[in-house]
Design an enzyme around this catalytic site. Structure first.
Site, short mmCIF file in Angstrom:
data_model
loop_
_atom_site.label_atom_id
_atom_site.label_comp_id
_atom_site.label_asym_id
_atom_site.label_seq_id
_atom_site.Cartn_x
_atom_site.Cartn_y
_atom_site.Cartn_z
CD GLU A 198 46.70 57.15 45.91
OE1 GLU A 198 47.32 56.65 47.32
OE2 GLU A 198 46.49 56.97 45.51
CB CYS A 206 51.33 60.81 44.71
SG CYS A 206 51.91 59.61 44.78
N1 THU Z 1 49.01 60.71 49.77
C1 THU Z 1 48.26 59.20 49.57
O1 THU Z 1 47.56 58.70 50.23
N2 THU Z 1 47.80 59.03 47.95
C2 THU Z 1 48.01 59.93 47.29
O2 THU Z 1 48.17 59.38 46.16
C3 THU Z 1 48.41 61.61 47.68
C4 THU Z 1 49.26 60.84 48.58
C5 THU Z 1 48.98 60.91 50.81
C6 THU Z 1 50.71 60.68 51.63
C7 THU Z 1 50.55 61.69 52.53
O3 THU Z 1 50.20 60.72 53.81
C8 THU Z 1 49.73 63.02 52.50
O4 THU Z 1 48.14 61.93 51.24
C9 THU Z 1 49.65 64.39 52.62
O5 THU Z 1 50.42 64.04 51.17
#
Ligand code: THU
Length: 134
Positions: free
Chosen positions: A58, A87
């Site tokens: 994002e 997240c």
């Molecule tokens: N991740 C995202 O790309 N976006 C989120 O909102 C949550 C987590 C990614 C970060 C990491 O590369 C993987 O997901 C595991 O946490």
């Protein structure tokens, strides 16, 4: 936004997953951010051997968009294998540009499993209006 536009944005997010660089978590995330201009900015997660240096999909999409002059956003679609939610850091980062953003959560089959807004995902958020103007 129309169901048709939501579908297109979901497909873009799902396609963006293919570029995920996730050698540590193996959790590929794709994002597609629709700007008010009509342009769509894709992003994927980009992990790093120094784990905290990882950047989420994002925020990659948002940084690409803002660095090309965009500041008004309509919707973001986020695609993962299992319908994972954005997240907290990404919620805060996106809130900088407005909490009216529509958020579409997409699963591994490309189905939209949830439609919500950033305001619902980050209630009572801290934002630019809280900082005094000089
Ligand atoms: N991740 C995202 O790309 N976006 C989120 O909102 C949550 C987590 C990614 C970060 C990491 O590369 C993987 O997901 C595991 O946490």
């Amino acid at each position: 936004m129309s169901d048709f536009d939501a579908r297109l944005l979901a497909e873009r997010a799902q396609e963006a997953r293919r570029w995920a660089y996730a050698p540590y978590s193996h959790y590929a995330v794709g994002a597609a951010l629709l700007a008010a201009s009509g342009r769509v900015y894709d992003g994927c997660n980009v992990e790093n051997a120094a784990y905290p240096s990882t950047i989420c999909a994002e925020r990659v999409a948002a940084v690409k968009a803002v660095s090309e002059g965009e500041r008004d956003f309509v919707a973001i679609a986020v695609a993962t294998a299992n319908g994972g939610m954005p997240c907290g850091s990404c919620r805060q980062f996106l809130a900088e540009f407005g909490v009216d953003l529509a958020v579409l959560i997409v699963d591994g089959q490309g189905a939209i499993v949830k439609r919500t807004t950033l305001a619902d995902l980050l209630p009572d958020s801290f934002g630019p209006a809280h900082l005094p103007r000089p």
